[in-house]
Design a protein around this motif. Structure first.
Motif, PDB file in Angstrom:
ATOM      1  N   ALA A 163       0.840  -1.202   0.000  1.00 46.25           N
ATOM      2  CA  ALA A 163       0.000   0.000   0.000  1.00 46.25           C
ATOM      3  C   ALA A 163       0.874   1.250   0.000  1.00 46.25           C
ATOM      4  CB  ALA A 163      -0.907  -0.012   1.230  1.00 46.25           C
ATOM      5  N   LYS A 164       0.507   2.205  -0.829  1.00 49.25           N
ATOM      6  CA  LYS A 164       1.244   3.468  -0.921  1.00 49.25           C
ATOM      7  C   LYS A 164       0.376   4.586  -0.351  1.00 49.25           C
ATOM      8  CE  LYS A 164       4.604   1.659  -3.503  1.00 49.25           C
ATOM      9  NZ  LYS A 164       4.050   0.395  -3.926  1.00 49.25           N
ATOM     10  N   LYS A 165       0.939   5.386   0.498  1.00 54.46           N
ATOM     11  CA  LYS A 165       0.205   6.508   1.092  1.00 54.46           C
ATOM     12  C   LYS A 165       0.653   7.796   0.415  1.00 54.46           C
ATOM     13  CE  LYS A 165      -1.279   8.335   5.554  1.00 54.46           C
ATOM     14  NZ  LYS A 165      -1.300   9.731   5.144  1.00 54.46           N
ATOM     15  N   ILE A 166      -0.272   8.469  -0.240  1.00 55.28           N
ATOM     16  CA  ILE A 166       0.045   9.698  -0.962  1.00 55.28           C
ATOM     17  C   ILE A 166      -0.238  10.898  -0.063  1.00 55.28           C
ATOM     18  CG2 ILE A 166      -0.483  11.096  -2.987  1.00 55.28           C
ATOM     19  CD1 ILE A 166      -1.287   8.579  -4.428  1.00 55.28           C
ATOM     20  N   ASP A 167       0.687  11.818  -0.059  1.00 56.47           N
ATOM     21  CA  ASP A 167       0.585  13.028   0.771  1.00 56.47           C
ATOM     22  C   ASP A 167      -0.245  14.084   0.029  1.00 56.47           C
ATOM     23  OD1 ASP A 167       0.971  15.120   2.506  1.00 56.47           O
ATOM     24  OD2 ASP A 167       3.089  15.411   2.010  1.00 56.47           O
ATOM     25  N   TYR A 168      -1.561  13.897   0.040  1.00 52.72           N
ATOM     26  CA  TYR A 168      -2.447  14.789  -0.712  1.00 52.72           C
ATOM     27  C   TYR A 168      -2.405  16.214  -0.170  1.00 52.72           C
ATOM     28  CZ  TYR A 168      -4.497  10.618  -2.864  1.00 52.72           C
ATOM     29  OH  TYR A 168      -4.685   9.467  -3.568  1.00 52.72           O
ATOM     30  N   PHE A 169      -2.483  16.355   1.149  1.00 52.32           N
ATOM     31  CA  PHE A 169      -2.515  17.698   1.729  1.00 52.32           C
ATOM     32  C   PHE A 169      -1.171  18.402   1.552  1.00 52.32           C
ATOM     33  CE2 PHE A 169      -6.005  15.677   4.144  1.00 52.32           C
ATOM     34  CZ  PHE A 169      -7.011  16.568   3.813  1.00 52.32           C
ATOM     35  N   GLU A 207       3.613  13.925   8.444  1.00 46.34           N
ATOM     36  CA  GLU A 207       3.143  12.951   7.456  1.00 46.34           C
ATOM     37  C   GLU A 207       4.028  11.710   7.458  1.00 46.34           C
ATOM     38  OE1 GLU A 207       0.647  11.378   4.781  1.00 46.34           O
ATOM     39  OE2 GLU A 207       0.389  13.392   5.630  1.00 46.34           O
ATOM     40  N   ALA A 208       3.391  10.530   7.390  1.00 46.01           N
ATOM     41  CA  ALA A 208       4.154   9.277   7.375  1.00 46.01           C
ATOM     42  C   ALA A 208       4.983   9.133   6.104  1.00 46.01           C
ATOM     43  CB  ALA A 208       3.194   8.091   7.517  1.00 46.01           C
ATOM     44  N   GLU A 209       4.429   9.567   4.981  1.00 46.52           N
ATOM     45  CA  GLU A 209       5.119   9.477   3.690  1.00 46.52           C
ATOM     46  C   GLU A 209       5.080  10.852   3.032  1.00 46.52           C
ATOM     47  OE1 GLU A 209       7.565   7.968   1.464  1.00 46.52           O
ATOM     48  OE2 GLU A 209       6.529   6.309   2.451  1.00 46.52           O
ATOM     49  N   PRO A 210       5.872  11.820   3.542  1.00 48.77           N
ATOM     50  CA  PRO A 210       5.782  13.200   3.060  1.00 48.77           C
ATOM     51  C   PRO A 210       6.197  13.353   1.601  1.00 48.77           C
ATOM     52  CG  PRO A 210       7.725  12.922   4.427  1.00 48.77           C
ATOM     53  CD  PRO A 210       6.939  11.648   4.529  1.00 48.77           C
ATOM     54  N   MET A 211       5.626  14.340   0.941  1.00 52.72           N
ATOM     55  CA  MET A 211       5.972  14.602  -0.452  1.00 52.72           C
ATOM     56  C   MET A 211       7.446  14.980  -0.562  1.00 52.72           C
ATOM     57  SD  MET A 211       4.268  17.321  -3.090  1.00 52.72           S
ATOM     58  CE  MET A 211       5.454  18.640  -2.995  1.00 52.72           C
TER      59      MET A 211
END
Length: 475
Positions: A202-208, A259-263
């Motif tokens: 699973a990939k978590k995207i940093d939308y915000f 964020e866990a996976e920041p941009m």
């Protein structure tokens, strides 16, 4: 031919495949570089067909804006979902934007389509350089960066010729349609021959983070591109845009910390090499962009040469840059990364001092010498900087650090043009005499010289070569 450096997810690619991957990347870089030169050739014909003369500057400005915003986004996506998929999506958006630009029926439509094209272009340089970092070891990266730098020179030389041919023989619309077959070849080669399996998780995207970054930098770039021309710098709109940019930047940094996976992982800014090379890129690219704008003005309006002569004046820098990039790529591991960058920065300083020393009656040949010096200096700065940035992180962050470097260079170009333009406009009227023009441009040259000296001071902060090599081996 090569030995791959071991990183967590790098995998070997058969040598025959590497050649095809490089060919695909070169094709992708070529259409991105070509677009920067070929569109200007068709300007009068676009205006004649679509009208909207007052809007036309946004055909270029909106492309710059969306490219800057998209660059770090695609860099992060390349780390999350793999280079190949993100490369295909980016170049697909670029081609879709190109087709729509070619079919545009109004200037407003063309501007919106250029925005889409620019967003796709935001994937080209960072993802291409990231793939190069994956498939080549440190020493080979230097050589390949020199090759890829040559693409910009070739595009700079061919752009006006290709644009002129299409405009004269076919239609200005073909300057956009020509991207389609070249892009198709690029995607085919990279997708077929690049083999980098991605772990299924699973990939978590940093939308915000992506949203706040986009708002912050869009506001900043819009203010920089509009201030001093469309709106006064002290107008409520420009001041408000700068304020909004700061607020959303602070919000972006707050999000990235949590964020866990920041941009853009803030941890990368603890890497000294990255900070110094990014600052150097910001400073030096502002100088080269200022030269491409103000050197033709001097040649044509101060020295009285033809428009053709003024248009060709940047060619010495365009040719010297890739030449030096190729030399630097081969020597940087012999003489040292820091030594190469400091040497290049010194050449830029010498060229900038020569700029300041120019007189209104200085001969044309002086300009050739100045631009060769600065072009050679940039080759020794840009290539080692790109290579070393890729070497101090592993596979998981290589896209992000490449994108951060590209972003800082683009910001340097945009902010440089805004600041230089403001200084120039304060000293020159619309109907300025040659002496007045020379005086105004001289102020810009003095600032360029100060920036070049500041850059030379900054690059002294680079670690010694053996420390850089130790970081590279542990990445």
């Amino acid at each position: 031919m090569r030995k791959k450096e071991a990183t967590q997810r790098d995998i070997p690619i058969p040598e025959t495949n590497v050649k095809w991957v490089v060919a695909g990347l070169l094709a992708a870089m070529f259409i991105g570089a070509l677009d920067a030169t070929v569109v200007a050739t068709a300007t009068p014909h676009m205006i004649a067909d679509l009208h909207g003369e007052t809007l036309f500057s946004w055909v270029f400005a909106v492309y710059t804006l969306t490219t800057c915003v998209a660059t770090p986004i695609f860099g992060k996506l390349a780390d999350l979902f793999g280079r190949k998929a993100v490369f295909a999506v980016g170049i697909g958006l670029f081609v879709l934007g190109s087709i729509l630009c070619g079919a545009a029926q109004s200037m407003t439509g063309l501007i919106w389509f250029r925005a889409l094209q620019g967003f796709g272009a935001g994937a080209l340089a960072p993802v291409c350089f990231t793939i190069l970092g994956d498939v080549f070891s440190g020493k080979q990266r230097g050589k390949m960066m020199g090759v890829f730098s040559s693409v910009w020179s070739v595009a700079g030389l061919l752009g006006p010729l290709i644009g002129g041919y299409f405009v004269d023989r076919l239609s200005w619309r073909w300057i956009f349609y020509i991207n389609v077959p070249i892009a198709a070849v690029a995607v085919l080669l990279v997708v077929v021959f690049l083999h980098q399996p991605i772990k299924r998780q699973a990939k978590k995207i940093d939308y915000f983070g992506g949203l706040t970054f986009t708002v912050s930098f869009s506001a900043l770039l819009y203010a920089l591109l509009s201030g001093g021309s469309a709106y006064p710098w002290d107008s409520s709109l420009i001041v408000g845009l700068f304020a909004a940019s700061v607020v959303f930047l602070l919000l972006f940094l707050w999000i990235e910390k949590r964020e866990a996976e920041p941009m853009i992982p803030l941890s990368i800014f603890r890497i000294r090499v990255l900070n110094v090379t990014n600052m150097s890129g910001f400073l030096t690219f502002s100088i080269t962009t200022g030269l491409t704008v103000y050197s033709p003005i001097w040649i044509q309006s101060v020295l009285g040469h033809s428009a053709t002569s003024s248009g060709l004046i940047v060619m010495p820098m365009t040719l010297a840059w890739p030449l030096a990039s190729n030399i630097a790529g081969r020597l940087m591991y012999r003489i040292g990364v820091k030594a190469s960058i400091v040497f290049g920065s010194s050449l830029v300083v010498v060229g900038s001092i020569w700029l300041v020393a120019l007189q209104i009656n200085s001969p044309y040949v002086y300009w050739i010498g100045i631009l060769i010096l600065i072009g050679l200096g940039m080759g020794f700065v840009a290539t080692p900087s790109t290579v070393v940035v890729q070497s101090v992180v592993g596979w998981e962050q290589r896209g992000v650090v490449n994108a951060s470097s590209m972003l800082l260079r683009s910001l340097g170009q945009t902010i440089g043009i805004a600041v230089f333009g403001t200084l120039y406009n304060q000293h020159v009227t619309m109907l300025g005499s040659p002496s007045e023009l020379a005086s105004g441009i001289h102020v810009v040259f003095w600032l360029m010289c100060a920036v070049a000296i500041a850059n030379l001071i900054v690059v002294q902060l680079l670690p010694k070569h053996r420390e850089v090599m130790a970081q590279q081996q542990s990445a």
